[in-house]
Design a protein around this motif. Structure first.
Motif, PDB file in Angstrom:
ATOM      1  N   ARG A  95      22.595  53.041 -13.777  1.00 51.49           N
ATOM      2  CA  ARG A  95      23.741  52.173 -14.003  1.00 51.49           C
ATOM      3  C   ARG A  95      24.252  51.629 -12.677  1.00 51.49           C
ATOM      4  O   ARG A  95      24.300  52.353 -11.681  1.00 51.49           O
ATOM      5  N   VAL A  96      24.672  50.370 -12.667  1.00 51.18           N
ATOM      6  CA  VAL A  96      25.069  49.715 -11.428  1.00 51.18           C
ATOM      7  C   VAL A  96      26.443  49.064 -11.592  1.00 51.18           C
ATOM      8  O   VAL A  96      26.709  48.408 -12.600  1.00 51.18           O
ATOM      9  N   SER A  97      27.308  49.268 -10.591  1.00 56.53           N
ATOM     10  CA  SER A  97      28.582  48.563 -10.498  1.00 56.53           C
ATOM     11  C   SER A  97      28.609  47.853  -9.149  1.00 56.53           C
ATOM     12  O   SER A  97      28.238  48.441  -8.133  1.00 56.53           O
ATOM     13  N   VAL A  98      29.031  46.581  -9.135  1.00 53.26           N
ATOM     14  CA  VAL A  98      29.097  45.797  -7.904  1.00 53.26           C
ATOM     15  C   VAL A  98      30.514  45.288  -7.710  1.00 53.26           C
ATOM     16  O   VAL A  98      31.118  44.739  -8.642  1.00 53.26           O
ATOM     17  N   TRP A  99      31.052  45.490  -6.491  1.00 50.13           N
ATOM     18  CA  TRP A  99      32.391  45.007  -6.171  1.00 50.13           C
ATOM     19  C   TRP A  99      32.309  43.903  -5.122  1.00 50.13           C
ATOM     20  O   TRP A  99      31.434  43.910  -4.261  1.00 50.13           O
ATOM     21  N   ILE A 100      33.271  42.972  -5.184  1.00 49.14           N
ATOM     22  CA  ILE A 100      33.347  41.847  -4.260  1.00 49.14           C
ATOM     23  C   ILE A 100      34.705  41.875  -3.557  1.00 49.14           C
ATOM     24  O   ILE A 100      35.737  42.153  -4.182  1.00 49.14           O
ATOM     25  N   SER A 101      34.709  41.586  -2.248  1.00 48.37           N
ATOM     26  CA  SER A 101      35.955  41.487  -1.499  1.00 48.37           C
ATOM     27  C   SER A 101      35.798  40.446  -0.400  1.00 48.37           C
ATOM     28  O   SER A 101      34.678  40.170   0.046  1.00 48.37           O
TER      29      SER A 101
ATOM     30  N   ARG B 149      38.864  30.863  -7.134  1.00 48.98           N
ATOM     31  CA  ARG B 149      39.058  31.524  -5.839  1.00 48.98           C
ATOM     32  C   ARG B 149      37.984  31.139  -4.837  1.00 48.98           C
ATOM     33  O   ARG B 149      38.167  31.275  -3.629  1.00 48.98           O
ATOM     34  N   ALA B 150      36.817  30.715  -5.301  1.00 46.81           N
ATOM     35  CA  ALA B 150      35.701  30.414  -4.407  1.00 46.81           C
ATOM     36  C   ALA B 150      36.061  29.331  -3.395  1.00 46.81           C
ATOM     37  O   ALA B 150      35.587  29.344  -2.256  1.00 46.81           O
ATOM     38  N   ALA B 151      36.906  28.373  -3.783  1.00 49.13           N
ATOM     39  CA  ALA B 151      37.253  27.264  -2.891  1.00 49.13           C
ATOM     40  C   ALA B 151      38.024  27.737  -1.668  1.00 49.13           C
ATOM     41  O   ALA B 151      38.057  27.043  -0.640  1.00 49.13           O
ATOM     42  N   GLU B 152      38.639  28.895  -1.752  1.00 47.47           N
ATOM     43  CA  GLU B 152      39.460  29.386  -0.645  1.00 47.47           C
ATOM     44  C   GLU B 152      38.674  30.279   0.300  1.00 47.47           C
ATOM     45  O   GLU B 152      39.192  30.696   1.342  1.00 47.47           O
ATOM     46  N   LEU B 153      37.418  30.588  -0.029  1.00 48.61           N
ATOM     47  CA  LEU B 153      36.681  31.603   0.714  1.00 48.61           C
ATOM     48  C   LEU B 153      35.521  30.998   1.491  1.00 48.61           C
ATOM     49  O   LEU B 153      34.789  30.160   0.981  1.00 48.61           O
ATOM     50  N   SER B 154      35.371  31.458   2.737  1.00 47.03           N
ATOM     51  CA  SER B 154      34.206  31.062   3.531  1.00 47.03           C
ATOM     52  C   SER B 154      33.162  32.173   3.571  1.00 47.03           C
ATOM     53  O   SER B 154      31.998  31.932   3.885  1.00 47.03           O
ATOM     54  N   ARG B 155      33.590  33.387   3.259  1.00 49.44           N
ATOM     55  CA  ARG B 155      32.660  34.515   3.255  1.00 49.44           C
ATOM     56  C   ARG B 155      33.225  35.608   2.347  1.00 49.44           C
ATOM     57  O   ARG B 155      34.441  35.836   2.323  1.00 49.44           O
ATOM     58  N   VAL B 156      32.356  36.249   1.608  1.00 51.17           N
ATOM     59  CA  VAL B 156      32.748  37.421   0.830  1.00 51.17           C
ATOM     60  C   VAL B 156      31.736  38.531   1.098  1.00 51.17           C
ATOM     61  O   VAL B 156      30.646  38.291   1.626  1.00 51.17           O
ATOM     62  N   TYR B 157      32.128  39.750   0.727  1.00 49.85           N
ATOM     63  CA  TYR B 157      31.277  40.921   0.939  1.00 49.85           C
ATOM     64  C   TYR B 157      31.057  41.614  -0.403  1.00 49.85           C
ATOM     65  O   TYR B 157      31.936  41.615  -1.274  1.00 49.85           O
ATOM     66  N   ALA B 158      29.877  42.199  -0.540  1.00 50.19           N
ATOM     67  CA  ALA B 158      29.543  42.911  -1.782  1.00 50.19           C
ATOM     68  C   ALA B 158      28.980  44.285  -1.451  1.00 50.19           C
ATOM     69  O   ALA B 158      28.305  44.476  -0.436  1.00 50.19           O
TER      70      ALA B 158
END
Length: 563
Positions: free
Chosen positions: A466-472, A529-538
């Motif tokens: 089972r896999v859970s993925v978080w974004i920040s 929210r994507a329009a406000e972000l230049s980079r995200v982490y997973a």
């Protein structure tokens, strides 16, 4: 001349001799014809699990089978769930902790190093730098009656500086199947087969199915395995033994989910009995229910109201056993208590071994995240040291082989991250500067979709994982330590000394399962929210379907221009 008549005394002796011969003959026949009536865990209501782990025992009813294995559980050659070689005598400069109890102390449904007793050992070792050793003197399904007997049998071997007692959560109150534990011990306790057979004739017959069904509804038909009065006497006897040996005694009030307390209110009487014994002094008391409630409030702060119950329940793996997070809370609160009350003993345990080990090379051989790990150490002093345990992070090596300058270690599982190395010998303990690095599985990510903002993530694993993925959109300067490895994402959840609750993360999350092709593919949409972000982490957490406690975090992955 006629012979004299036998005297009354002679007749009595002849009759007695005949009776003895008859009984001896009957005993021999019974031993030849009737097999030993084993008492099995299934004869009781309690929490046990796989019966491959157990042997029958005339005094304890059942005990852990030396050398047995089942799932997460491995029992060593002296019948304990513990890593390393069993210590046969009290070692100098060692702070010895014994945790006495049932499956809650044994670590039901969690890995060995996640059990609260091992969390306690690791926390004290890191904080005090001492030679700390914890023994889990615990067997699933045990009542306080059995725990009292087990402690008496093993006392001269374990001889603890601290005795932590966590009993009364479930098994004592569980419905008796015809006889209480004390009555059953009397019925089966004789070494003579004829005595046990005679007693069994007068044993009342019971409808086991009806007792099971009633207890499932919260009712106890014919009394509990251990009454509250008997429970109190057992705890008092354990306390007297500890006091006589100048051993620090810690009584743990068992925490329970609210639903369990409502359905089985009789369990609270055993908690009250513990409070009564603790109120007489000469022991420490850990109010675990209060700590559990406080942590539930802390991690639920700011969450929707309907999420509070789910977070509180996450402290338990089921209706009675603490979860990984619950064990962390218990272990760390116990460590805090003992650092204050046993400061002098902990200072005395900071004693280096006679032979110093100087490592020159550390090589890790590892495959999949859940596969066994092999570690090779090369250095001076390895062959001379009388090693009893080697610890990497919070994992005790299950196997090892030693030569003059080489030490080979085997681990069932090692979470990702950088782990300290710690050696324990018969005369001391020491850490070394070198650390063992366990790399995490990679996490692949890319941006898709016409309007961008749609993240496509691929996580490798075993089929069924089972896999859970978080974004920040931010990471922490230092990772959060969890039982699954280091977590790097900034998550907006206040940290506390109790542990880390993934269910409380205030981050976008996606779920998936590894297919037969060896990976899970998960899509997370960031929306506006994507329009406000230049980079995200997973970062992802991969969990084995075999156990909630078996999991590993992946590497941190940066995703550029998600918009």
């Amino acid at each position: 001349m006629h012979g004299s008549k036998p005297s009354f005394r002679s007749k009595w002796l002849l009759a007695l001799g005949g009776a003895v011969i008859s009984l001896a003959t009957a005993e021999c026949v019974l031993r030849w014809v009737v097999p030993i009536a084993e008492i099995r865990p299934s004869d009781f209501l309690g929490t046990l699990g796989d019966e491959r782990l157990y042997d029958s025992d005339s005094s304890l009813f059942w005990k852990l089978r030396p050398g047995s294995e089942a799932g997460l559980y491995r029992i060593n050659e002296v019948g304990l769930r513990v890593g390393g070689r069993p210590v046969s005598e009290v070692a100098k400069h060692r702070f010895r902790i014994v945790c006495l109890g049932d499956s809650c102390t044994f670590g039901g449904n969690v890995r060995l190093e996640q059990a609260y007793g091992m969390v306690l050992e690791e926390t004290l070792r890191q904080a005090a730098g001492g030679n700390v050793e914890t023994t889990l003197l615990a067997v699933p399904g045990y009542s306080s009656f059995q725990s009292r007997r087990l402690l008496a049998q093993r006392w001269e071997v374990v001889r603890p500086d601290v005795l932590v007692v966590y009993v009364g959560a479930w098994n004592d109150h569980a419905a008796a199947l015809g006889e209480s534990d004390q009555q059953r011990a009397a019925t089966h306790g004789s070494p003579f087969r004829i005595v046990n057979a005679t007693r069994s004739l007068f044993r009342p017959s019971v409808n086991s199915e009806a007792i099971h069904e009633a207890f499932a509804r919260g009712e106890v038909l014919h009394g509990s395995r251990v009454s509250v009065a008997e429970f109190t006497a057992n705890i008092e006897a354990i306390a007297e033994r500890a006091q006589a040996a100048d051993c620090v005694l810690v009584l743990v009030l068992p925490p329970l989910p609210e639903a369990t307390e409502r359905k089985y209110p009789g369990l609270l009487q055993y908690r009250d009995a513990l409070l009564k014994v603790a109120g007489r002094g000469n022991c420490l008391l850990l109010d675990a229910p209060a700590h559990f409630e406080q942590l539930a409030r802390e991690i639920a702060e700011g969450r929707p109201f309907d999420h509070v119950t789910a977070l509180q329940n996450h402290l338990f793996g089921d209706w009675v056993h603490p979860s990984v997070l619950g064990h962390q809370l218990l272990g760390r609160e116990l460590a805090k208590m003992l650092r204050e009350s046993c400061a002098a003993q902990l200072r005395d345990s900071r004693h280096p071994p006679r032979v110093e080990i100087v490592l020159e090379e550390v090589t890790l051989h590892a495959g999949d995240a859940f596969e066994p790990v092999r570690l090779e150490l090369v250095g001076k002093g390895i062959g001379e040291a009388d090693l009893q345990r080697v610890i990497v992070g919070n994992r005790v090596a299950r196997t090892w082989s030693t030569s003059a300058d080489n030490l080979g270690l085997g681990f069932d599982f090692l979470i990702p991250g950088a782990h300290d190395l710690w050696f324990q010998s018969s005369d001391g303990a020491m850490g070394v500067p070198q650390r063992v690095i366990r790399l995490a599985n990679p996490l692949e990510a890319e941006v898709r979709g016409q309007d961008r903002g749609e993240l496509f993530l691929r996580v490798s694993g075993r089929p069924g994982d089972r896999v859970s993925v978080w974004i920040s959109n931010a990471t922490t300067s230092e990772p959060t330590s969890t039982s699954y490895g280091p977590f790097w994402l900034a998550h907006g959840m206040d940290q506390n000394s109790a542990g880390f609750c993934f269910e409380a993360l205030r981050l976008p999350v996606g779920y998936g399962r590894v297919t037969d092709q060896g990976s899970a593919e998960i899509v997370i949409s960031l929306g506006d929210r994507a329009a406000e972000l230049s980079r995200v982490y997973a970062q992802a957490l991969v969990k084995s379907p075999e156990s909630e406690s078996l999991g590993a975090l992946t590497q941190l992955t940066a995703i550029e221009n998600p918009r």
